[in-house]
Scaffold this motif. Sequence first.
Motif, PDB file in Angstrom:
ATOM      1  N   ARG A 259       9.901 -23.910  -5.194  1.00 53.24           N
ATOM      2  CA  ARG A 259      10.789 -24.921  -4.624  1.00 53.24           C
ATOM      3  C   ARG A 259      10.832 -24.820  -3.107  1.00 53.24           C
ATOM      4  N   TRP A 260      10.823 -25.988  -2.462  1.00 52.67           N
ATOM      5  CA  TRP A 260      10.865 -26.051  -1.015  1.00 52.67           C
ATOM      6  C   TRP A 260      11.977 -26.987  -0.570  1.00 52.67           C
ATOM      7  N   PHE A 261      12.753 -26.529   0.381  1.00 53.76           N
ATOM      8  CA  PHE A 261      13.850 -27.290   0.966  1.00 53.76           C
ATOM      9  C   PHE A 261      13.333 -27.983   2.224  1.00 53.76           C
TER      10      PHE A 261
ATOM     11  N   VAL B 130      22.333 -27.056  -5.119  1.00 49.41           N
ATOM     12  CA  VAL B 130      20.953 -27.231  -5.540  1.00 49.41           C
ATOM     13  C   VAL B 130      20.824 -26.526  -6.884  1.00 49.41           C
TER      14      VAL B 130
ATOM     15  N   THR C 179      16.125 -32.981   1.452  1.00 51.74           N
ATOM     16  CA  THR C 179      15.477 -33.188   0.161  1.00 51.74           C
ATOM     17  C   THR C 179      14.979 -31.851  -0.380  1.00 51.74           C
ATOM     18  N   GLU C 180      14.515 -31.891  -1.607  1.00 53.68           N
ATOM     19  CA  GLU C 180      13.918 -30.709  -2.228  1.00 53.68           C
ATOM     20  C   GLU C 180      12.647 -31.146  -2.938  1.00 53.68           C
ATOM     21  N   THR C 181      11.625 -30.342  -2.847  1.00 54.64           N
ATOM     22  CA  THR C 181      10.378 -30.656  -3.526  1.00 54.64           C
ATOM     23  C   THR C 181       9.929 -29.451  -4.349  1.00 54.64           C
ATOM     24  N   THR C 182       9.226 -29.717  -5.443  1.00 50.98           N
ATOM     25  CA  THR C 182       8.735 -28.660  -6.323  1.00 50.98           C
ATOM     26  C   THR C 182       7.235 -28.756  -6.433  1.00 50.98           C
TER      27      THR C 182
ATOM     28  N   VAL D 170      12.551 -21.904  -0.845  1.00 49.12           N
ATOM     29  CA  VAL D 170      13.863 -21.551  -1.393  1.00 49.12           C
ATOM     30  C   VAL D 170      13.843 -20.090  -1.851  1.00 49.12           C
TER      31      VAL D 170
END
Length: 222
Positions: A184-186, A8, A107-110, A178
């Motif tokens: 950031r979120w996983f 990541v 996924t990853e979101t910001t 994260v």
Amino acid sequence: MTTEQTAVPDEISKTAKGYRLLLPSQWAQVPLRQGTVEVVERILHDMFLRIPENAPSDKIGPYKREVAKRFRSSVAQAQQKNGLDLYIPVKPVADQEFNLGASILVTETTLPERRAGATYADPADLVVQLLSRDGSNADLSSGEVDGAVAVRREYVAEADPDQGVEVASRRVEYIASVPGDPARWFVAAFSTVGGGNPKDELAEVLVEWFDAVMATFRWSFE
């Protein structure tokens, strides 16, 4: 058991760079940002090698085309969701003659409007907001994933033929902050159709299995 790891992007010193997750050998990892085509072709090749030699020749071609079409479509949909990795069972489990109808999408979101020097709410506060704003019938709970603040969300997604979703599915999502970067979120999202009913015994067993898998989750800082 095998170890799967995906990088990541690291933007801040001491920020988690990736993750490690233990999965049975029957499951395959499909990276969604690099090397996707090569991995998809290898998985399909291995799957087709398991076709019985005595299978009717006039059935093999159409079967391969349909399997390849569905698999590539699933991968493409995962990529459209900004996915990092897709995990799928590609070999029969134990004495079963079929593959489980399940998958894990990472996924990853910001958070929006990110800018240099911006500050964000404490992850614990964001968890409270997520819990309070969700108006669905989802089962929500807060906790930790390898020391990081997280939300676990479980619900049944109904069939939606107009969107290409032919059957209902059981969903479990782990949404974790994260470490080192509160913007950031996983997200690890598990989905299964169970034995044809998202609330049947097989679905219940698989949900428990996914929770056990997430207990093996570890952040990577190297």
